[in-house]
Design a protein around this motif. Structure first.
Motif, PDB file in Angstrom:
ATOM      1  N   LEU A 122       0.736  -1.255   0.074  1.00 55.04           N
ATOM      2  CA  LEU A 122       0.125   0.150  -0.011  1.00 55.04           C
ATOM      3  C   LEU A 122       0.798   1.242  -0.028  1.00 55.04           C
ATOM      4  O   LEU A 122       0.378   2.511  -0.119  1.00 55.04           O
ATOM      5  N   THR A 123       2.114   0.977   0.021  1.00 49.39           N
ATOM      6  CA  THR A 123       3.170   2.279   0.239  1.00 49.39           C
ATOM      7  C   THR A 123       3.367   2.713  -1.414  1.00 49.39           C
ATOM      8  O   THR A 123       3.622   3.829  -1.599  1.00 49.39           O
ATOM      9  N   GLY A 124       3.114   1.863  -2.112  1.00 49.12           N
ATOM     10  CA  GLY A 124       3.254   2.261  -3.735  1.00 49.12           C
ATOM     11  C   GLY A 124       2.064   3.024  -4.283  1.00 49.12           C
ATOM     12  O   GLY A 124       1.033   3.303  -3.685  1.00 49.12           O
ATOM     13  N   SER A 125       2.478   3.597  -5.596  1.00 50.08           N
ATOM     14  CA  SER A 125       1.448   4.655  -5.928  1.00 50.08           C
ATOM     15  C   SER A 125       0.094   3.623  -6.645  1.00 50.08           C
ATOM     16  O   SER A 125      -0.733   4.285  -6.609  1.00 50.08           O
ATOM     17  N   GLU A 126       0.508   2.587  -6.894  1.00 47.27           N
ATOM     18  CA  GLU A 126      -0.711   1.776  -7.488  1.00 47.27           C
ATOM     19  C   GLU A 126      -0.674   0.279  -7.001  1.00 47.27           C
ATOM     20  O   GLU A 126      -0.270  -0.687  -7.560  1.00 47.27           O
ATOM     21  N   PRO A 127      -1.330   0.327  -5.626  1.00 51.29           N
ATOM     22  CA  PRO A 127      -1.430  -1.198  -5.056  1.00 51.29           C
ATOM     23  C   PRO A 127      -1.980  -2.173  -5.865  1.00 51.29           C
ATOM     24  O   PRO A 127      -3.021  -1.847  -6.547  1.00 51.29           O
ATOM     25  N   ALA A 128      -1.886  -3.261  -5.351  1.00 51.18           N
ATOM     26  CA  ALA A 128      -2.915  -4.390  -6.107  1.00 51.18           C
ATOM     27  C   ALA A 128      -4.495  -4.171  -5.521  1.00 51.18           C
ATOM     28  O   ALA A 128      -4.353  -3.932  -4.423  1.00 51.18           O
ATOM     29  N   SER A 129      -5.126  -4.536  -6.347  1.00 48.95           N
ATOM     30  CA  SER A 129      -6.593  -4.376  -6.254  1.00 48.95           C
ATOM     31  C   SER A 129      -7.225  -5.789  -5.324  1.00 48.95           C
ATOM     32  O   SER A 129      -7.525  -6.757  -6.572  1.00 48.95           O
ATOM     33  N   ILE A 130      -6.784  -6.158  -4.293  1.00 52.56           N
ATOM     34  CA  ILE A 130      -7.176  -7.484  -3.604  1.00 52.56           C
ATOM     35  C   ILE A 130      -7.903  -7.268  -2.293  1.00 52.56           C
ATOM     36  O   ILE A 130      -7.673  -7.713  -1.340  1.00 52.56           O
ATOM     37  N   ASP A 131      -9.035  -6.538  -2.704  1.00 51.49           N
ATOM     38  CA  ASP A 131     -10.034  -6.136  -1.098  1.00 51.49           C
ATOM     39  C   ASP A 131     -10.251  -7.488  -0.667  1.00 51.49           C
ATOM     40  O   ASP A 131     -10.183  -7.353   0.735  1.00 51.49           O
ATOM     41  N   ARG A 132     -10.594  -8.519  -1.225  1.00 52.39           N
ATOM     42  CA  ARG A 132     -10.935  -9.662  -0.504  1.00 52.39           C
ATOM     43  C   ARG A 132      -9.963 -10.375   0.302  1.00 52.39           C
ATOM     44  O   ARG A 132     -10.394 -10.857   1.273  1.00 52.39           O
ATOM     45  N   VAL A 133      -8.775 -10.264  -0.088  1.00 50.03           N
ATOM     46  CA  VAL A 133      -7.608 -10.924   0.497  1.00 50.03           C
ATOM     47  C   VAL A 133      -7.559 -10.149   1.821  1.00 50.03           C
ATOM     48  O   VAL A 133      -7.259 -10.645   2.939  1.00 50.03           O
ATOM     49  N   TYR A 134      -7.848  -8.644   1.805  1.00 52.22           N
ATOM     50  CA  TYR A 134      -7.869  -7.975   3.290  1.00 52.22           C
ATOM     51  C   TYR A 134      -8.918  -8.259   4.244  1.00 52.22           C
ATOM     52  O   TYR A 134      -8.525  -8.324   5.284  1.00 52.22           O
ATOM     53  N   GLN A 135     -10.010  -8.442   3.472  1.00 53.39           N
ATOM     54  CA  GLN A 135     -11.210  -8.773   4.301  1.00 53.39           C
ATOM     55  C   GLN A 135     -10.859 -10.213   4.874  1.00 53.39           C
ATOM     56  O   GLN A 135     -11.355 -10.356   5.861  1.00 53.39           O
ATOM     57  N   ASP A 136     -10.688 -11.142   4.140  1.00 48.74           N
ATOM     58  CA  ASP A 136     -10.518 -12.637   4.768  1.00 48.74           C
ATOM     59  C   ASP A 136      -9.453 -12.874   5.670  1.00 48.74           C
ATOM     60  O   ASP A 136      -9.530 -13.400   6.858  1.00 48.74           O
ATOM     61  N   PHE A 137      -8.380 -11.967   5.504  1.00 49.32           N
ATOM     62  CA  PHE A 137      -7.282 -11.902   6.518  1.00 49.32           C
ATOM     63  C   PHE A 137      -7.831 -11.401   7.922  1.00 49.32           C
ATOM     64  O   PHE A 137      -7.686 -11.853   8.901  1.00 49.32           O
ATOM     65  N   TYR A 138      -8.580 -10.342   7.682  1.00 44.93           N
ATOM     66  CA  TYR A 138      -9.294  -9.658   9.046  1.00 44.93           C
ATOM     67  C   TYR A 138     -10.030 -10.664   9.611  1.00 44.93           C
ATOM     68  O   TYR A 138     -10.121 -10.907  10.831  1.00 44.93           O
ATOM     69  N   ALA A 139     -10.797 -11.464   8.830  1.00 52.60           N
ATOM     70  CA  ALA A 139     -12.021 -12.278   9.389  1.00 52.60           C
ATOM     71  C   ALA A 139     -11.078 -13.391  10.111  1.00 52.60           C
ATOM     72  O   ALA A 139     -11.882 -13.881  11.146  1.00 52.60           O
ATOM     73  N   THR A 140     -10.172 -14.103   9.592  1.00 49.22           N
ATOM     74  CA  THR A 140      -9.808 -15.315  10.262  1.00 49.22           C
ATOM     75  C   THR A 140      -8.432 -14.930  10.780  1.00 49.22           C
ATOM     76  O   THR A 140      -7.816 -15.669  11.705  1.00 49.22           O
ATOM     77  N   ARG A 141      -7.748 -13.685  10.824  1.00 51.79           N
ATOM     78  CA  ARG A 141      -6.619 -13.459  11.463  1.00 51.79           C
ATOM     79  C   ARG A 141      -5.456 -14.378  10.913  1.00 51.79           C
ATOM     80  O   ARG A 141      -4.604 -14.734  11.557  1.00 51.79           O
ATOM     81  N   ARG A 142      -5.504 -14.945   9.887  1.00 47.91           N
ATOM     82  CA  ARG A 142      -4.521 -15.907   9.021  1.00 47.91           C
ATOM     83  C   ARG A 142      -4.200 -15.538   7.865  1.00 47.91           C
ATOM     84  O   ARG A 142      -5.137 -15.105   7.105  1.00 47.91           O
ATOM     85  N   PRO A 143      -3.251 -15.896   7.305  1.00 50.69           N
ATOM     86  CA  PRO A 143      -3.018 -15.962   5.562  1.00 50.69           C
ATOM     87  C   PRO A 143      -4.225 -16.582   5.091  1.00 50.69           C
ATOM     88  O   PRO A 143      -4.547 -17.776   5.405  1.00 50.69           O
ATOM     89  N   THR A 144      -4.759 -16.043   4.076  1.00 49.30           N
ATOM     90  CA  THR A 144      -5.883 -16.440   3.316  1.00 49.30           C
ATOM     91  C   THR A 144      -5.516 -17.618   2.407  1.00 49.30           C
ATOM     92  O   THR A 144      -4.233 -17.685   2.202  1.00 49.30           O
ATOM     93  N   ASP A 145      -6.500 -18.393   1.602  1.00 46.35           N
ATOM     94  CA  ASP A 145      -6.113 -19.165   0.706  1.00 46.35           C
ATOM     95  C   ASP A 145      -5.487 -18.864  -0.473  1.00 46.35           C
ATOM     96  O   ASP A 145      -5.023 -19.517  -1.586  1.00 46.35           O
TER      97      ASP A 145
END
Ligand SMILES: [Zn+2]
Length: 255
Positions: A122-145
Motif C-alpha cells: 500500500l506504500t506504492g502509487s498503484e497497489p494491487a486491487s485485492i480487497d477480498r484478501v484484506y477482508q478474509d485476513f481480517y476475518a480469520t487473522r490468518r493468511p488466506t487461501d
C-alpha cells in the motif's frame, strides 16, 4: 467519500509504520537505513501488455508509513500479531542460534509476513486491487487461501533491511488488460537482518501454480499453507543473487 479501513471497512484511519519500531531495534545497526523498491509488471497470457514500471521508494522501509487502517485494527488484531510473533522474529532476524520452530511459531511468522506484505504494497502509487484478501485476513487473522509464505536465512548487507514488491496484472481470458487497470497479484520479499520472508498473494491463478521451494531447494523453507515444525536456520543460506532471483520468480514464470 472518506476512505475506509482496508481490513474492517470502518472510518477513522490512523497513520501506521509498515515496520514496527521494536523491529528496528532488533536489526543490526548498519542495516537500519536501507531502501525499498516496488516494481509493477503488467502481464497477459499472450504478451506483456506493458513494460515494468520501476519505482524506487524515496524512504527507507522502516520509516515508511501508510494511512489505510483504522485505530481499532491497528491497536487490536494487528498489534496482537506483533506481540505473538516478536520473540520468534527477533531470533530469526539475529540468525545465530539453532532453534526449533513449532507449528504455532511458523503460523505466527507466516501471519506476520502476510500482514506486513499487505501493508508494504500500500506504500506504492498503484497497489494491487485485492480487497477480498484484506477482508478474509481480517476475518480469520490468518493468511488466506490466496497466500503462500516462505522463509530463508540470508547474510547480506543489501538484504538486511529491504522490501521488494512485484505487482502484476494477470488477465486469464477476455480482452487484453488496459494499462490503467490495477495489478491483481503480487509478491513481496522482505529482508530483515539474517531473515528473508517471501510472500505470494495470488487470488487469480491460485497458490498451486507456484513452487519456488523446488527452485531454491534447501534454502527456501515453506511456512504457509500447511505449517509444519522446522529447525531454524535451514540447512543452506540463501545467496544474495538467489534472493534477487526469488523476487523475479513469479514475473519470470508469467512473462
Ligand atoms: Zn479496521
Amino acid at each position: 467519500m472518506a476512505r475506509r479501513c482496508v481490513f474492517c471497512g470502518n472510518a477513522g484511519l490512523t497513520r501506521e509504520h509498515v515496520i514496527p519500531r521494536w523491529l528496528t531495534d532488533v536489526l543490526p545497526e548498519q542495516a537500519r537505513f536501507r531502501g525499498q523498491d516496488q516494481m509493477a509488471v503488467l502481464l497477459h497470457p499472450d504478451h506483456a501488455v506493458d513494460g515494468p514500471h520501476h519505482r524506487e521508494m524515496p524512504e527507507t522501509f522502516n520509516s515508511s508509513t501508510v494511512k489505510t487502517v483504522c485505530g481499532s485494527c491497528n491497536n487490536g488484531f494487528m498489534n496482537d500479531i506483533e506481540t505473538v510473533t516478536r520473540p520468534y522474529l527477533s531470533t530469526m532476524i539475529r540468525g545465530r542460534l539453532a532453534m526449533p520452530l513449532s507449528v504455532e511459531a511458523v503460523t505466527a511468522v507466516a501471519t506476520w509476513a502476510v500482514k506486513t506484505s499487505l501493508m508494504a504494497q500500500l506504500t506504492g502509487s498503484e497497489p494491487a486491487s485485492i480487497d477480498r484478501v484484506y477482508q478474509d485476513f481480517y476475518a480469520t487473522r490468518r493468511p488466506t487461501d490466496a497466500c503462500l509464505v516462505w522463509a530463508a536465512a540470508i547474510d547480506d548487507e543489501d538484504w538486511a533491511l529491504r522490501a521488494e514488491c512485484r505487482l502484476m496484472l494477470y488477465v486469464l481470458d477476455g480482452p487484453p488488460a488496459n494499462g490503467d487497470d490495477p495489478p491483481n497479484l503480487l509478491t513481496v520479499a522482505i529482508g530483515l537482518g539474517g531473515l528473508l520472508l517471501y510472500t505470494i498473494i495470488d487470488p487469480v491463478l491460485g497458490p498451486s501454480t507456484w513452487n519456488p521451494t523446488a527452485v531454491f531447494r534447501g534454502a527456501l523453507v515453506p511456512l504457509w499453507p500447511d505449517p509444519r515444525p522446522v529447525t531454524w536456520p535451514p540447512s543452506r543460506v540463501l545467496r544474495p543473487a538467489e534472493a534477487w532471483g526469488v523476487c523475479e520468480y513469479m514475473p519470470m514464470l508469467l512473462g
